[in-house]
Design a protein around this motif. Sequence first.
Motif, PDB file in Angstrom:
ATOM      1  N   ASN A   1       0.823  -1.213   0.000  1.00 35.27           N
ATOM      2  CA  ASN A   1       0.000   0.000   0.000  1.00 35.27           C
ATOM      3  C   ASN A   1       0.850   1.252   0.000  1.00 35.27           C
ATOM      4  O   ASN A   1       0.387   2.332   0.315  1.00 35.27           O
ATOM      5  CB  ASN A   1      -0.919   0.024   1.221  1.00 35.27           C
ATOM      6  CG  ASN A   1      -1.921  -1.098   1.171  1.00 35.27           C
ATOM      7  OD1 ASN A   1      -2.120  -1.706   0.128  1.00 35.27           O
ATOM      8  ND2 ASN A   1      -2.538  -1.390   2.293  1.00 35.27           N
TER       9      ASN A   1
ATOM     10  N   GLU B   1      -3.725   3.234  -4.354  1.00 36.97           N
ATOM     11  CA  GLU B   1      -4.534   2.544  -3.353  1.00 36.97           C
ATOM     12  C   GLU B   1      -4.833   3.402  -2.156  1.00 36.97           C
ATOM     13  O   GLU B   1      -4.414   3.096  -1.047  1.00 36.97           O
ATOM     14  CB  GLU B   1      -3.772   1.325  -2.865  1.00 36.97           C
ATOM     15  CG  GLU B   1      -3.507   0.328  -3.954  1.00 36.97           C
ATOM     16  CD  GLU B   1      -4.008  -1.041  -3.587  1.00 36.97           C
ATOM     17  OE1 GLU B   1      -5.077  -1.371  -4.109  1.00 36.97           O
ATOM     18  OE2 GLU B   1      -3.369  -1.712  -2.771  1.00 36.97           O
TER      19      GLU B   1
ATOM     20  N   LYS C   1      -8.807  -1.618   3.528  1.00 40.28           N
ATOM     21  CA  LYS C   1      -7.530  -1.994   4.127  1.00 40.28           C
ATOM     22  C   LYS C   1      -7.655  -2.756   5.425  1.00 40.28           C
ATOM     23  O   LYS C   1      -6.888  -3.648   5.702  1.00 40.28           O
ATOM     24  CB  LYS C   1      -6.723  -0.734   4.442  1.00 40.28           C
ATOM     25  CG  LYS C   1      -5.984  -0.198   3.268  1.00 40.28           C
ATOM     26  CD  LYS C   1      -5.312   1.085   3.675  1.00 40.28           C
ATOM     27  CE  LYS C   1      -4.916   1.858   2.445  1.00 40.28           C
ATOM     28  NZ  LYS C   1      -4.624   3.229   2.760  1.00 40.28           N
TER      29      LYS C   1
END
Lengths: 278, 439
Positions: B412, B417, B423
């Motif tokens: 990440n 993203e 997440k």
Amino acid sequence: MSTEATPAEPSTQAPKTGSKTAEAIEAARAQGRAAFIGYLPAGYPDKETSIAAAIELARNGADVIEIGVPYSDPVMDGPVIQQATTEVLARGFRLPEVFEIVAAVVEATDAAVLVMTYYNLIDRMGAEEFARRLAEAGGAGAITPDLIPDEAGAWMAATERHGLDRVFLTAPTSSPERVAQIVSASRGFVYGVSVMGVTGARDQVSDAAERVVNAARSAGAERVCVGLGVSTRAHVEEIGRYADGVIVGTALVAALRDGGPSAVAALTAELTGAETGR
Amino acid sequence: MSAPAEETQKYRDHEGPYFGSFGGRWMPESLVAALDEVEQTFREAKQDPEFLAEVHRLGRDYTGRPSLLTEVKRFAAEAGPARIFLKREDLNHTGSHKINNVLGQALLAKRMGKTRLIAETGAGQHGVATATAAALMGMDCVVYMGSEDTRRQALNVARMRLLGAEVVPVDHGAKTLKDAINEALRDWVASVEHTHYLLGTVAGPHPFPEMVRWFHQVIGDETREQILAMEGRLPDAVAACVGGGSNAMGLFHGFLDDPEVALYGFEAGGDGVETGRHASAITLGRSGVLHGARSFLMQDEDGQTVDSHSISAGLDYPSVGPEHAYLAETGRATYEPVTDAECMASFEMLCRTEGIIPAIESAHALAGAARLSRKWGAEGEGKIIIINLSGRGDKDVETAAEWFRMLPGQENDPVAETETAAKTGDESPSPAPETGVQA
């Protein structure tokens, strides 16, 4: 607190019968010397060697042997003993090994054999069960460096039932009230802490040691032994002039680490002034 | 344990050395005189208007008290039906509740004529607070910190050094908080004449549990006043994370004798209590003695201390303050574990919904409170939970970035993203169990 500050006359502590440690110290006294008390950790560097080293202690003049029980959080120990006991724990040492070691040393020597243990190890097994197994192994009793008489109810009862010695520590900072309480709770001898600090060899014996011994005597102690920082024959002689016994730990552990049981034998002979060992 | 009696202030006025069968002084004799001196000085100081005024003045003018009570509506809405308020100890000078106790004990140390402070620290918050007090009062300061923690909390190590303290990394044992305490005790045995051991939590030998609580009870007292002023009523529950337990005890203390207020302590569940890799001493429930007190203790069959594990250095301790053990045994407070994964999900949620980055320690309380709100379901509508946000998360940014894989080289990492919601659970080493409570 039920104790008082006034010095008790020695007679208040009537001779306690059946104390193996007291007998060993009195036997030394009869020979006109202070008793020699040597400490080694259980299972260091392994079980057989630790037994052999403890036997060398006795053969070379030790009257009382302390078998230290390795513990995860030894707050009263300096680096040498910490390192040794950490190694023992790392190889998977389990508590019952202590009783086997005590039994083997008792079997092979005439010395009184005490264990020195932090209290949680007793607490977890249960004071009664620990005392029972220690007595069964022929042990004389235990020194408990992090247990004060205020918290020792269960341990006092268990040691009483099994005829074991219980050695409490008295410090240079202990008040007369506390010294009196410690003396009356102890059985076998009172452990006089010679310096404010943890275990470890020191160049000089603190002048606090003699004061600690005198304070305990004024409170009625019949036998006071001094430890912490004692590492040479000169220390042993100096302390032997006023104390009933002299306790050596770190110097012996270092000798065992560096030279095995034969080095323990040589150092013990030197410290006790024994002609020659073996 | 006796059943709750009808006396008022039953819990609030409880003094040491014993809390039920817990507490006491399981300590080397060499330290007893020093503990007596601390106790006597503390008892006298509590009666001294000048001392009380100085504690109050420092709290107001230096720490920034009273700390705020903030309602967090967006966080609460994601958590469940209950309303949630945060007691903002994170806004204190030095970034956590620790400063309350530290300033008080440093004043006591001066009163005793001591010139040197020593302390243990886990996350570094208590070390930073102690170094701060030492700087403020012109005293020498040495902080013992497990070498594992000096690595995890490098920023706080630098802060302590900037403040003039010596930081000693402790390489023994598990190299965490308990080992730092061992080393501080060894120092104290040798230095007690001129040194005060400024213990950072409600653990240790008497009088520390009672005394540290006393310096933190301002948290609970303020919270009580604030919620009464804001809502005209007491909360339904208060919640805090529990390592040694000082921030929890400070908050609880304001409500101990209000049976209608439920008290929740959230322990570090690490990878889950069932894995053995955790720091949930109360949940495990084995009595033992460590560092001067009888309490619940993580230990093996022989009584050797078992290493604790937590993502938060500040909760990574295998025992807990004896008064917490007592409150657990009497049932007055409820203690539950929160896993690393649950904690980090709530950590992220507070950042995202409220613009507040919490200490990872405090995020355990956020997660536990969110769980409580969910558990209440519809019955939770309109209920109030107050969480002690005991510290801010500046020190934890790197740990969090690593957890969420935002560091250079992690997936990440770059600007790619960005969206957060996905997440949370996915990359966590272990998925969050709904609850880790065993018994």
